[in-house]
Design an enzyme around this catalytic site. Structure first.
Site, PDB file in Angstrom:
ATOM      1  N   LYS A   9     114.154  33.201  22.556  1.00 25.06           N
ATOM      2  CA  LYS A   9     115.153  31.875  23.073  1.00 25.06           C
ATOM      3  C   LYS A   9     115.425  32.244  24.722  1.00 25.06           C
ATOM      4  CE  LYS A   9     118.250  28.805  23.662  1.00 25.06           C
ATOM      5  NZ  LYS A   9     117.804  27.498  23.687  1.00 25.06           N
ATOM      6  N   CYS A  49     122.772  26.107  29.441  1.00 25.19           N
ATOM      7  CA  CYS A  49     121.719  27.020  29.011  1.00 25.19           C
ATOM      8  C   CYS A  49     121.291  27.701  29.928  1.00 25.19           C
ATOM      9  CB  CYS A  49     120.734  26.205  28.217  1.00 25.19           C
ATOM     10  SG  CYS A  49     121.494  25.092  27.089  1.00 25.19           S
TER      11      CYS A  49
HETATM   12  N1  SAJ Z   1     116.188  21.038  37.069  1.00 24.67           N
HETATM   13  C1  SAJ Z   1     115.738  21.106  38.433  1.00 24.67           C
HETATM   14  N2  SAJ Z   1     114.267  21.026  38.690  1.00 24.67           N
HETATM   15  C2  SAJ Z   1     113.603  20.791  37.654  1.00 24.67           C
HETATM   16  C3  SAJ Z   1     113.986  20.773  36.336  1.00 24.67           C
HETATM   17  C4  SAJ Z   1     115.502  21.034  36.164  1.00 24.67           C
HETATM   18  O1  SAJ Z   1     116.518  21.360  39.511  1.00 24.67           O
HETATM   19  O2  SAJ Z   1     112.372  20.714  37.875  1.00 24.67           O
HETATM   20  C5  SAJ Z   1     117.762  21.043  36.920  1.00 24.67           C
HETATM   21  C6  SAJ Z   1     118.373  20.012  36.100  1.00 24.67           C
HETATM   22  O3  SAJ Z   1     118.676  19.021  37.045  1.00 24.67           O
HETATM   23  C7  SAJ Z   1     119.453  20.745  35.546  1.00 24.67           C
HETATM   24  C8  SAJ Z   1     118.823  22.184  35.392  1.00 24.67           C
HETATM   25  O4  SAJ Z   1     118.039  22.251  35.896  1.00 24.67           O
HETATM   26  O5  SAJ Z   1     120.444  20.930  36.507  1.00 24.67           O
HETATM   27  C9  SAJ Z   1     118.881  22.383  33.704  1.00 24.67           C
HETATM   28  O6  SAJ Z   1     117.858  21.056  33.203  1.00 24.67           O
HETATM   29  P1  SAJ Z   1     116.770  21.253  32.240  1.00 24.67           P
HETATM   30  O7  SAJ Z   1     116.499  19.685  32.043  1.00 24.67           O
HETATM   31  O8  SAJ Z   1     115.767  21.960  32.803  1.00 24.67           O
HETATM   32  O9  SAJ Z   1     117.286  21.902  31.084  1.00 24.67           O
HETATM   33  P2  SAJ Z   1     118.524  21.715  29.797  1.00 24.67           P
HETATM   34  O10 SAJ Z   1     119.542  22.791  30.587  1.00 24.67           O
HETATM   35  O11 SAJ Z   1     118.949  20.486  29.930  1.00 24.67           O
HETATM   36  O12 SAJ Z   1     117.840  22.260  28.379  1.00 24.67           O
HETATM   37  C10 SAJ Z   1     117.334  23.333  28.492  1.00 24.67           C
HETATM   38  C11 SAJ Z   1     115.829  23.556  27.623  1.00 24.67           C
HETATM   39  N3  SAJ Z   1     115.228  24.591  27.905  1.00 24.67           N
HETATM   40  C12 SAJ Z   1     113.921  24.474  28.557  1.00 24.67           C
HETATM   41  O13 SAJ Z   1     113.462  23.701  29.099  1.00 24.67           O
HETATM   42  C13 SAJ Z   1     113.382  25.881  28.599  1.00 24.67           C
HETATM   43  C14 SAJ Z   1     116.137  22.789  26.323  1.00 24.67           C
HETATM   44  O14 SAJ Z   1     114.813  22.956  25.835  1.00 24.67           O
HETATM   45  C15 SAJ Z   1     116.875  23.959  25.623  1.00 24.67           C
HETATM   46  O15 SAJ Z   1     117.004  23.538  24.252  1.00 24.67           O
HETATM   47  C16 SAJ Z   1     118.163  24.063  26.358  1.00 24.67           C
HETATM   48  O16 SAJ Z   1     118.170  24.268  27.925  1.00 24.67           O
HETATM   49  C17 SAJ Z   1     119.062  24.981  25.753  1.00 24.67           C
HETATM   50  O17 SAJ Z   1     120.121  24.758  24.815  1.00 24.67           O
HETATM   51  O18 SAJ Z   1     118.679  26.131  25.911  1.00 24.67           O
END
Ligand code: SAJ
Length: 411
Positions: A198, A252
């Site tokens: 995880k 996360c």
């Molecule tokens: N972000 C960027 N650039 C990107 C992608 C995301 O700047 O290309 C930013 C987003 O705006 C946000 C942050 O990163 O601020 C995180 O967003 P996210 O959509 O990547 O992830 P979360 O936190 O909403 O959900 C993540 C997911 N983990 C992965 O993709 C590895 C989800 O599957 C998990 O269940 C969740 O964390 C968790 O609970 O761990």
């Protein structure tokens, strides 16, 4: 089965409702009495696509309560935040959930941990607490959640899952339980590996976002548009660069990598990526300064409180860091997010948020922001910073706006 779920947040509640719809009798428990009362009044405490419908269908099989009852299975899905001073996992909620279970657990019952924890937590902390009152034969597994806010239900049903069991019987029993609603593959391992997996998943994403962010800073220096460059690099069959942005928020990715680093001196890329992503709000404020350098007593408007687009979740959002840094430097800050409710400083309309504003700063990539018509805005100065590259910049330029886009060194 009778299932008791501890923690009715973004993961616990959807999991409860999916299990209830699969025919289990589910008791959802939360220490927050507002959440319990709301649910028992048939109201949901937060929004998530499809949740409302599922809640209506689950009615007879789901009940919310403030106290744990003896059940065939218990699922712990409570928050595990980062303790800010020491940058270590704060496991207090997991400890008290385990302790509440230990008071009612009987021989042969199942305990599942969904919350994210540092490797070894199940073995060294949770199992000893569960056995405190003398129960010997319990089945236990760590089944880390993997669903992404905004698509939680779809991902909970369709994603592959990892189940890390204490022993073979535990793993099989928990697999059977999750098979009642999971359509993805279920892979089996031990508890510590599941805990590590995880953390690797979220760290992988954090590091890849950090790389995209670093590219954006380098591109600005080199007078290149990073968005065009990433698009072209991603034409390579084995390259998939993520998007730069104003920083990484959410409960996360901004937190879990530190659970890997907390007991080791070997976590170097992990901590460096955290440093790069945490530095992005500072960079955004530098962009703001450049834009409004000639304005006396400036006011800016930050568009978006949510940590990412099209969700109402504000946890660890970069907006707060940008606001704090800007205010410390003498800039007045107004906030606007049409999706976020009950946040006192959130302006109720865009018009109110841009009154006397000298610069609009787009932080969150909500689709709703793409619909803003620059013609209708009455700003004091027409300045726009797009930290997500989602707006139609030609349209804004035509309407007299000076524009800066994060990662675009050509303008
Ligand atoms: N972000 C960027 N650039 C990107 C992608 C995301 O700047 O290309 C930013 C987003 O705006 C946000 C942050 O990163 O601020 C995180 O967003 P996210 O959509 O990547 O992830 P979360 O936190 O909403 O959900 C993540 C997911 N983990 C992965 O993709 C590895 C989800 O599957 C998990 O269940 C969740 O964390 C968790 O609970 O761990």
């Amino acid at each position: 089965m009778n299932i008791c779920i501890l923690g009715l947040g973004y993961i616990g509640l959807p999991t409860s409702l999916l299990l209830a719809n699969a025919g289990n009798k589910v008791l959802g428990v939360d220490i927050n009495s507002n959440i319990v009362e709301k649910l028992n009044r048939n109201e949901l405490p937060f929004k998530e696509p499809g949740l409302d419908e599922l809640f209506k269908k689950a009615k007879n099989n789901f009940q919310a309560s403030s106290s744990v009852q003896s059940s065939d299975a218990y699922i712990i899905s409570v928050p595990t935040p980062l303790e800010s001073e020491m940058k270590m996992a704060d496991l207090d909620a997991v400890k008290s959930a385990s302790s509440a279970i230990s008071k009612v657990i009987k021989e042969g019952q199942i305990v599942i941990l969904e919350s994210t924890v540092p490797p070894g937590t199940s073995e060294h902390l949770i199992l000893p607490i569960l056995r405190e009152k003398g129960v010997k034969n319990i089945y236990y597994a760590h089944c880390p959640e993997r669903a992404i806010p905004g698509k939680t239900l779809h991902e909970m049903i369709h994603n592959d899952r990892i189940i890390g069991g204490l022993d073979k019987e535990s793993t099989e029993k928990v697999k059977n339980l999750y098979s009642s609603f999971v359509q993805g593959n279920i892979f089996l391992t031990d508890t510590k590996t599941a805990e590590f997996v995880k953390l690797m998943e979220n760290t992988f994403r954090d590091i890849n976002i950090a790389l995209a962010n670093e590219f954006s800073l380098l591109a600005e220096e080199a007078h290149i548009n990073v968005w065009e460059a990433i698009n072209l690099a991603n034409k390579h069959p084995r390259v998939n660069i993520l998007k730069p942005g104003p920083g990484v928020g959410g409960h996360c990715i901004a937190i879990d990598p530190m659970f890997l680093a907390e007991k080791s001196s070997k976590a170097r890329i992990v901590t460096l990526a955290r440093e790069i992503n945490s530095g992005m709000p500072v960079h955004v404020v530098k962009m703001i300064h450049k834009m409004i350098k000639d304005v006396k007593n400036p006011t800016i408007t930050l568009l978006g409180l949510a940590y990412k687009g099209n969700v109402d979740d504000i946890r660890e959002s970069s907006t707060f860091k940008i606001k704090r840094i800007a205010e410390n430097e003498g800039i007045s800050v107004k906030l606007y997010d049409p999706l976020v409710q009950n946040y006192p400083e959130n302006s109720s309309t865009l018009e109110e948020a841009i009154k006397n504003s000298d610069c609009l700063v787009l932080i969150t990539d909500h689709d709703a922001f793409k619909e803003i018509d620059p013609k209708k805005l009455l700003m004091r100065h027409k300045n726009l910073i797009d930290a997500r590259n989602i707006l139609d910049h030609n349209l804004w330029k035509k309407n007299g706006y000076q524009i800066k886009v994060l990662g675009d060194g050509t303008i």
